[in-house]
Enzyme design. Structure first.
Site, PDB file in Angstrom:
ATOM      1  N   LYS A 113       5.642 -15.576 -12.687  1.00  0.00           N
ATOM      2  CA  LYS A 113       5.609 -15.046 -10.907  1.00  0.00           C
ATOM      3  C   LYS A 113       7.194 -14.557 -10.945  1.00  0.00           C
ATOM      4  O   LYS A 113       8.337 -15.109 -10.844  1.00  0.00           O
ATOM      5  CB  LYS A 113       5.233 -15.808 -10.097  1.00  0.00           C
ATOM      6  CG  LYS A 113       4.640 -15.641  -9.068  1.00  0.00           C
ATOM      7  CD  LYS A 113       3.782 -15.127  -9.015  1.00  0.00           C
ATOM      8  CE  LYS A 113       3.476 -14.472  -7.769  1.00  0.00           C
ATOM      9  NZ  LYS A 113       3.645 -12.407  -7.752  1.00  0.00           N
ATOM     10  N   LYS A 162      13.141 -21.068  -7.373  1.00  0.00           N
ATOM     11  CA  LYS A 162      12.463 -21.072  -5.973  1.00  0.00           C
ATOM     12  C   LYS A 162      11.522 -21.462  -6.248  1.00  0.00           C
ATOM     13  O   LYS A 162      11.099 -22.352  -5.860  1.00  0.00           O
ATOM     14  CB  LYS A 162      12.031 -19.366  -5.980  1.00  0.00           C
ATOM     15  CG  LYS A 162      13.511 -18.909  -5.214  1.00  0.00           C
ATOM     16  CD  LYS A 162      12.559 -16.960  -4.799  1.00  0.00           C
ATOM     17  CE  LYS A 162      14.365 -16.634  -4.945  1.00  0.00           C
ATOM     18  NZ  LYS A 162      13.737 -15.065  -4.569  1.00  0.00           N
ATOM     19  N   LYS A 197      10.503 -11.967 -14.007  1.00  0.00           N
ATOM     20  CA  LYS A 197      11.111 -10.982 -12.533  1.00  0.00           C
ATOM     21  C   LYS A 197      10.806  -9.441 -13.457  1.00  0.00           C
ATOM     22  O   LYS A 197      10.957  -9.880 -15.058  1.00  0.00           O
ATOM     23  CB  LYS A 197      12.677 -11.010 -12.623  1.00  0.00           C
ATOM     24  CG  LYS A 197      13.108 -10.286 -11.540  1.00  0.00           C
ATOM     25  CD  LYS A 197      12.308 -10.715 -10.261  1.00  0.00           C
ATOM     26  CE  LYS A 197      12.926 -10.185  -9.066  1.00  0.00           C
ATOM     27  NZ  LYS A 197      13.152 -10.504  -8.224  1.00  0.00           N
ATOM     28  N   ASN A 207      12.707  -4.618   4.337  1.00  0.00           N
ATOM     29  CA  ASN A 207      11.665  -4.912   4.120  1.00  0.00           C
ATOM     30  C   ASN A 207      11.565  -6.878   4.568  1.00  0.00           C
ATOM     31  O   ASN A 207      11.570  -7.218   6.106  1.00  0.00           O
ATOM     32  CB  ASN A 207      10.740  -5.985   2.970  1.00  0.00           C
ATOM     33  CG  ASN A 207       9.432  -6.590   3.018  1.00  0.00           C
ATOM     34  OD1 ASN A 207      10.011  -8.151   2.879  1.00  0.00           O
ATOM     35  ND2 ASN A 207       8.620  -6.439   3.565  1.00  0.00           N
TER      36      ASN A 207
END
Ligand code: GLU
Length: 428
Positions: free
Chosen positions: A84, A108, A120, A235
């Protein structure tokens, strides 16, 4: 092996900065595995991604010419579950950076205890100079190029630097067309109408805010009235500025790629948010700006690097005046600077913990897609808070009990799950 016990990248021509990110990640992973009592074989498994795909994507540009873009997808470790992680569009994307970023995603996911490994992706391009049509063709071309190795139960992409919900929507549509069934669970960070989750857009900033609150409690800092400096107005940085401002903190400094704004009495964040463009630029509208280097050294309580890597280095770490540094960006503090800040008693909340809010809500989005039942924003935030408060406590306790800095503690927490999963599968 080099003197550090880490593989040297002599043959490769990447920039020093990215080599640094990749090799420094390997160094901390090695330290973490040693502290956890794992063998060298575990390090051999985890020091590089399991899979790295490089693709060339032909795109018809608006002027009729064809341009070939280079893209990557790295899958670090899938012992825990599907990989992910986001896809970034940036002119400086390179193989080593994507590899390092995929390793951080594994960490993470381990820290916040998600059923994922890390992945990634990236494309070398400058989206600021491309039209919507060109971006759409590039996004769809990338999905076609990597389609064999991704999917809702294999590897699930998401937004990252300079990619957004529109790009996720095109990618989801392309994948669904290829597979000939609707596949919202292929990608996260989608628009709400296409199966996005409430709270996903603000999730990274929300996670950083929770980490700031937890760190502030440990350091006896009151959020109300605290002086906050945020580097980066993208963001994470912009939503964070808003959260801090609304919580009564004084945001005295912010910056974008061109420079920073400083007001010791506090900046009007609502005003700045109104004027910010979609790439997070706002300072060009002002005359009295400071540099990004000056911004980092402002006297403040909480400093949040939320922009790019390698900002706090051995050169400026002694000039940092904050009590708490929370890394919302990936890799903003070098290893030497980490040591200096920790010796100086500054509480550093590392990137792999502080920026894990995004992937946590991405996981919630994927769960909602899989079950076809959607949650309210309050539910999402409540679940996110629970996950991050626990993750912070685990890392903080490990740092205290094992007498290590917060970065090493976070890597220990992050590496534990994938190591155990790899061991149970019989890989090591
Ligand atoms: N790109 C974000 C990160 O680096 C989010 C990844 C995701 O949501 O999967 O954490």
């Amino acid at each position: 092996m080099g003197a550090t016990g880490v593989v040297e990248n002599k043959e490769n021509q990447q920039t020093e900065e990215s080599l640094n990110l990749f090799t420094s990640t390997q160094i901390v992973i090695k330290d973490a595995l040693t502290k956890l009592g794992y063998s060298d074989e575990m390090f051999e498994l985890l020091k590089e991604p399991l899979r790295m795909l490089t693709v060339r994507i032909p795109v018809r540009m608006d002027d009729g010419s064809v341009k070939i873009f280079t893209g990557y997808r790295s899958q670090h470790n899938d012992a825990v579950g599907p990989t992910k992680g986001g896809v970034r569009f940036h002119p400086e994307v390179n193989e080593d950076e994507v590899k390092a970023l995929s390793m951080w995603m594994s960490l993470k996911c381990g820290i916040v205890d998600l059923p994922y490994g890390g992945g990634k992706g990236g494309i070398i391009c400058d989206p600021r100079t491309m039209s919507m049509g060109e971006l759409e063709r590039l996004s769809r071309g990338y999905v076609r190029a990597i389609s064999q190795i991704v999917g809702p139960t294999k590897d699930i992409p998401a937004p990252d630097v300079y990619t957004n919900s529109q790009i996720m929507a095109w990618m989801m549509d392309e994948y669904s067309r290829l597979r000939e069934y609707d596949s919202p669970g292929f990608i996260t960070g989608k628009p709400l109408v296409l199966g996005g989750s409430q709270g996903r857009e603000k999730a990274t900033a929300q996670g950083v805010t929770i980490c700031i609150e937890e760190a502030a409690k440990r350091k006896g800092v009151q959020i109300e009235g605290a002086r906050v400096v945020i580097q980066g107005f993208g963001n994470a940085g912009s939503f964070l500025a808003k959260f801090m401002y609304d919580a009564g903190a004084k945001v005295i400094g912010i910056s974008d790629a061109l420079g920073g704004l400083y007001d010791p009495n506090g900046l009007d964040i609502d005003y700045l948010l109104d004027r910010r463009d979609s790439f997070g630029m706002v300072t060009s509208l002002f005359e009295n700006t400071i540099t990004n280097a000056e911004l980092l050294e402002i006297d403040c309580d909480i400093l949040v690097p939320a922009a790019v890597s390698n900002q706090i280095t051995a050169q400026n770490a002694r000039n940092i005046k904050a009590t708490i540094v929370v890394e919302a960006a990936n890799g903003p503090t070098t290893l030497d600077a980490t040591k200096i800040l920790s010796e100086r008693g500054i509480l550093l909340v590392p990137d792999v913990l502080a920026s894990a809010g995004g992937v946590t809500v991405s996981y919630f989005e994927w769960v909602q897609n899989n079950q076809g039942y959607y949650w309210s924003e309050e539910e999402v935030i409540q679940k996110l808070r629970k996950v991050l408060v626990q993750a912070f406590e685990n890392v903080y306790n490990t740092a205290t009990n094992r007498q290590v800095n917060m970065r090493l503690a976070a890597y220990m927490e992050g590496a534990r799950k994938m190591s155990e999963a790899s061991r149970f599968r019989g890989w090591v």
